[in-house]
Motif scaffolding. Structure first.
Motif, PDB file in Angstrom:
ATOM      1  N   LEU A  42      45.696  33.118  35.954  1.00  0.00           N
ATOM      2  CA  LEU A  42      45.798  34.646  36.034  1.00  0.00           C
ATOM      3  C   LEU A  42      44.136  35.229  35.910  1.00  0.00           C
ATOM      4  O   LEU A  42      43.485  34.628  35.205  1.00  0.00           O
ATOM      5  CB  LEU A  42      46.351  35.095  34.724  1.00  0.00           C
ATOM      6  N   ASN A  43      44.036  36.260  36.679  1.00  0.00           N
ATOM      7  CA  ASN A  43      42.740  36.952  36.828  1.00  0.00           C
ATOM      8  C   ASN A  43      42.915  38.369  36.682  1.00  0.00           C
ATOM      9  O   ASN A  43      43.767  38.927  37.452  1.00  0.00           O
ATOM     10  CB  ASN A  43      41.859  36.491  38.130  1.00  0.00           C
ATOM     11  N   LEU A  44      42.545  39.154  35.582  1.00  0.00           N
ATOM     12  CA  LEU A  44      42.842  40.466  35.205  1.00  0.00           C
ATOM     13  C   LEU A  44      41.377  41.139  35.314  1.00  0.00           C
ATOM     14  O   LEU A  44      40.376  40.558  34.978  1.00  0.00           O
ATOM     15  CB  LEU A  44      43.280  40.682  33.962  1.00  0.00           C
ATOM     16  N   TYR A  45      41.292  42.281  35.966  1.00  0.00           N
ATOM     17  CA  TYR A  45      39.764  43.017  35.898  1.00  0.00           C
ATOM     18  C   TYR A  45      40.199  44.722  35.808  1.00  0.00           C
ATOM     19  O   TYR A  45      41.274  45.097  36.069  1.00  0.00           O
ATOM     20  CB  TYR A  45      39.168  43.006  37.384  1.00  0.00           C
ATOM     21  N   GLN A  46      39.129  45.338  35.320  1.00  0.00           N
ATOM     22  CA  GLN A  46      39.182  46.590  35.329  1.00  0.00           C
ATOM     23  C   GLN A  46      38.035  47.460  35.409  1.00  0.00           C
ATOM     24  O   GLN A  46      36.974  46.657  35.487  1.00  0.00           O
ATOM     25  CB  GLN A  46      39.420  46.940  33.580  1.00  0.00           C
ATOM     26  N   PHE A  47      37.837  48.763  35.630  1.00  0.00           N
ATOM     27  CA  PHE A  47      36.723  49.528  35.636  1.00  0.00           C
ATOM     28  C   PHE A  47      36.695  50.402  34.344  1.00  0.00           C
ATOM     29  O   PHE A  47      37.594  50.943  33.983  1.00  0.00           O
ATOM     30  CB  PHE A  47      36.705  50.437  36.945  1.00  0.00           C
ATOM     31  N   MET A  57      35.462  33.586  42.426  1.00  0.00           N
ATOM     32  CA  MET A  57      34.800  34.719  42.151  1.00  0.00           C
ATOM     33  C   MET A  57      33.256  35.052  42.613  1.00  0.00           C
ATOM     34  O   MET A  57      32.961  35.816  43.131  1.00  0.00           O
ATOM     35  CB  MET A  57      34.715  35.132  40.457  1.00  0.00           C
ATOM     36  N   ARG A  58      32.463  33.892  42.662  1.00  0.00           N
ATOM     37  CA  ARG A  58      31.266  33.684  43.151  1.00  0.00           C
ATOM     38  C   ARG A  58      31.513  34.256  44.691  1.00  0.00           C
ATOM     39  O   ARG A  58      30.695  34.805  45.220  1.00  0.00           O
ATOM     40  CB  ARG A  58      30.780  32.351  43.043  1.00  0.00           C
ATOM     41  N   TYR A  88      38.564  39.017  33.926  1.00  0.00           N
ATOM     42  CA  TYR A  88      38.493  37.656  33.115  1.00  0.00           C
ATOM     43  C   TYR A  88      39.668  36.691  33.861  1.00  0.00           C
ATOM     44  O   TYR A  88      40.816  37.182  34.047  1.00  0.00           O
ATOM     45  CB  TYR A  88      39.029  38.101  31.585  1.00  0.00           C
ATOM     46  N   SER A  89      39.102  35.620  33.881  1.00  0.00           N
ATOM     47  CA  SER A  89      40.348  34.546  34.431  1.00  0.00           C
ATOM     48  C   SER A  89      40.771  33.638  33.219  1.00  0.00           C
ATOM     49  O   SER A  89      40.103  33.293  32.380  1.00  0.00           O
ATOM     50  CB  SER A  89      39.575  33.575  35.694  1.00  0.00           C
ATOM     51  N   GLY A  94      42.767  37.496  44.669  1.00  0.00           N
ATOM     52  CA  GLY A  94      43.818  37.604  43.893  1.00  0.00           C
ATOM     53  C   GLY A  94      43.845  38.069  42.277  1.00  0.00           C
ATOM     54  O   GLY A  94      44.439  37.567  41.531  1.00  0.00           O
ATOM     55  N   ALA A  95      42.820  38.870  41.966  1.00  0.00           N
ATOM     56  CA  ALA A  95      42.736  39.543  40.641  1.00  0.00           C
ATOM     57  C   ALA A  95      43.503  40.607  40.581  1.00  0.00           C
ATOM     58  O   ALA A  95      44.171  41.201  41.787  1.00  0.00           O
ATOM     59  CB  ALA A  95      41.261  39.716  40.175  1.00  0.00           C
ATOM     60  N   GLN A  96      43.941  41.020  39.529  1.00  0.00           N
ATOM     61  CA  GLN A  96      45.093  42.149  39.358  1.00  0.00           C
ATOM     62  C   GLN A  96      44.274  43.310  38.371  1.00  0.00           C
ATOM     63  O   GLN A  96      43.640  42.954  37.197  1.00  0.00           O
ATOM     64  CB  GLN A  96      46.270  41.951  38.772  1.00  0.00           C
ATOM     65  N   GLU A  97      44.414  44.618  38.695  1.00  0.00           N
ATOM     66  CA  GLU A  97      43.768  45.421  38.193  1.00  0.00           C
ATOM     67  C   GLU A  97      44.517  46.111  36.782  1.00  0.00           C
ATOM     68  O   GLU A  97      45.670  46.275  36.928  1.00  0.00           O
ATOM     69  CB  GLU A  97      43.203  46.786  38.902  1.00  0.00           C
TER      70      GLU A  97
END
Length: 573
Positions: free
Chosen positions: A130-135, A177-178, A161-162, A65-68
């Protein structure tokens, strides 16, 4: 891809600077090249592995459910000043100025930036969770970069980051996330353990590292085979035999001229190190704190610092030691100290007949009984865990391992959202500070960790899921038209059915081709030779096996495709 076209410059010898096997092999096989200390260029094969790792991570993050997104690398100092980390982070923070004199840094992490983004956009509990992620490329100016990709200054990280309305929801995001991390590292083909850990300078109240087990790992971890409790040695809770009290002995004094160290005192008095009390003075925000541990053990500074809750924490200088003890450095002891906080390791609570410094130069005390002689002492777990120590959860015995940290999850709470004012309105219209978590994976470090686990004396043995190519076709006699035609046909047919395939079309001796094939670590090798073609066969070999199988030419493509699918799904090589 043809090896005559692939830019993969291999090396016959390992560079002298490469100490660990992953660094040696990634350089020799043409996956990376060094630009500066702790900074590496990824060549075509290396970058393909990086992208494979990213693909696995991206799939599991999306599934959770995270968004890039993508955040800037260069960050303004103002955000770090708001969070209080501009001065506290330390010299690892690469600071710079723009042409107008504004202060910036190269991002080592992105808590401030993501919190700033969210505080400007979120207004209501309805927008959560809300969960946002990036590379993103990170930079940390490590004092001593080492081991190639395992301890670099510039590296690629996936960080997420949640944001949640309250503590309970935040912990649900943490556990989600775990679970995603468990799936990621399992799919990557790595032997790993989630380990309870200290949060370090990121902050937070709950933290797990993901450690890939390897003898060359920088991190020491312990695990209890009885209950499964696993933690790094700084975090691990130690068990002890509570309530046992040793027989009291008379307190005495003995001259020990020049004997300052544990070894020197042990030799002079003829006692073992475990009978001594090691007394250490620390400076916690300008005030002295005395810690006492068994003579044969080291103080766990992480646990000690946590007890003090100090902004600054370090071993006291000679002046503070002498002011506290009244003696030269090397003769400190916990007996008779007035007005100073004394914390003793809890395994010593019932200890008697011990030796410690007398707080008088060239003098030690004997027959010390901690409960009797150390007035006002606090007792706490102060030791770094080791092999054979008692587990603090079940009383079993720890086994020690070495690990490479490839991921870390933190429950941050309101550490950053409070400092930067990230708030939303709840159902009652009350303004609430967001509860946060952050979740990192060292993408480029995974390459090193995978090689540390998957190699032999000849080279790399990539797991199928992250191998740069899945199959290498090796024609041996390029002057035999049948060999060339058969190899080209297999190469084309494998590519047509979706297999990522290399062909070694270089005009080299078979031994050289085989040597390079082992070095590169491609999971499957199909060898086409004149004798085999006469029999209607080719050789099929897996990189992680010594077995060589003769396979009919008309069957080899289906056989290889099946093995590739099995390797990608975790059901085969």
């Amino acid at each position: 891809m043809r090896l005559t076209q692939l830019w993969s410059p291999t090396l016959k010898e390992s560079p002298k600077e490469a100490e660990v096997i992953s660094h040696q092999l990634l350089l020799r096989a043409g996956y990376i090249r060094k630009l500066a200390a702790g900074i590496y260029t990824f060549l075509p094969l290396g970058w393909r592995v990086v992208r494979k790792v990213e693909d696995v991570i991206r799939e599991e993050m999306d599934r959770a459910g995270a968004q890039e997104i993508r955040l800037p690398t260069v960050q303004p100092a103002e955000l770090w000043e708001e969070s209080g980390r501009w001065e506290k982070y330390g010299p690892e923070l690469m600071r710079l100025k723009d042409r107008k004199g504004g202060n910036f840094c190269l991002g080592p992490t992105h808590e401030e930036v993501i919190t700033d983004l969210v505080r400007g956009e979120l207004r209501s509990y309805r927008q959560l969770p809300l969960n946002l992620y990036q590379f993103q490329t990170k930079f940390r100016d490590e004092l001593r970069p080492r081991a190639g990709l395992m301890r670099g200054r510039e590296f690629i990280m996936k960080d997420a980051y949640s944001f949640d309305l309250d503590e309970e929801a935040a912990r649900e995001s943490y556990e989600r996330m775990r679970s995603a991390y468990d799936a990621i590292f399992t799919r990557l083909g790595l032997a790993f353990r989630p380990v309870e850990a200290d949060s370090g300078n990121i902050g937070g109240s709950l933290s797990h590292e993901y450690q890939v087990l390897a003898e060359t790992g920088e991190d020491a971890i312990v695990s209890c085979p009885d209950c499964g409790y696993t933690a790094n040695v700084e975090k691990a809770e130690l068990g002890f035999d509570a309530g046992s009290v040793e027989e009291p002995t008379p307190l005495g004094r003995v001259d020990t001229p020049g004997a300052r160290t544990i070894d020197e005192v042990s030799a002079m008095l003829g006692v073992t190190a475990d009978r001594l009390l090691k007394t250490l003075v620390y400076d916690a925000d300008g005030s002295p704190v005395v810690f006492v541990v068994p003579g044969g053990r080291d103080l766990n500074e992480v646990k000690a610092e946590r007890l003090c809750s100090a902004e600054s924490f370090a071993p006291a200088g000679a002046a503070m030691v002498e002011a506290v003890t009244g003696a030269a450095v090397g003769f400190a002891g916990p007996v008779g100290l007035d007005g100073v906080r004394v914390v003793v390791d809890r395994t010593l609570e019932g200890a008697a007949d011990r030796v410690c410094g007398a707080n008088e130069t060239d003098v030690h005390l004997t027959g010390v009984m901690v409960r009797r002689d150390v007035e006002g002492a606090e007792f706490a777990d102060l030791l770094e865990a080791g092999d054979g120590d008692r587990c603090g959860r079940c009383g079993g015995r720890f086994a020690a391992f070495r690990g490479i940290e490839v991921g870390h999850v933190f429950h941050l709470g309101t550490r950053y959202s409070e400092a930067l004012g990230a708030r939303v309105l709840d159902e009652e219209g009350t303004e609430v500070t967001l509860s946060m978590g952050c979740y990192g994976i060292g993408v480029t470090r995974i390459l090193a960790a995978a090689v540390e686990q998957h190699h032999d004396g000849d080279g790399i043995r990539w797991p199928m899921v992250i191998a740069p190519y899945q199959v290498l076709v090796v024609p041996l006699q390029l002057r035999d038209e049948r060999v060339v035609a058969t190899a080209e046909s297999i190469y084309e047919r494998l590519g047509a059915c979706g297999v990522e395939v290399l062909i070694d079309d270089r005009d080299l001796r078979p031994g050289n081709k085989f040597k390079d094939a082992d070095l590169l670590g491609i999971p499957l090798r199909v060898t086409v030779g004149s004798r085999g073609v006469e029999k209607g066969q080719v050789e099929l070999k897996a990189r992680d096996s010594d077995d060589v199988h003769d396979v009919a030419i008309e069957e080899v493509v289906d056989r290889v495709a099946s093995l590739v699918r099995g390797g990608l799904s975790g059901t085969g090589r």
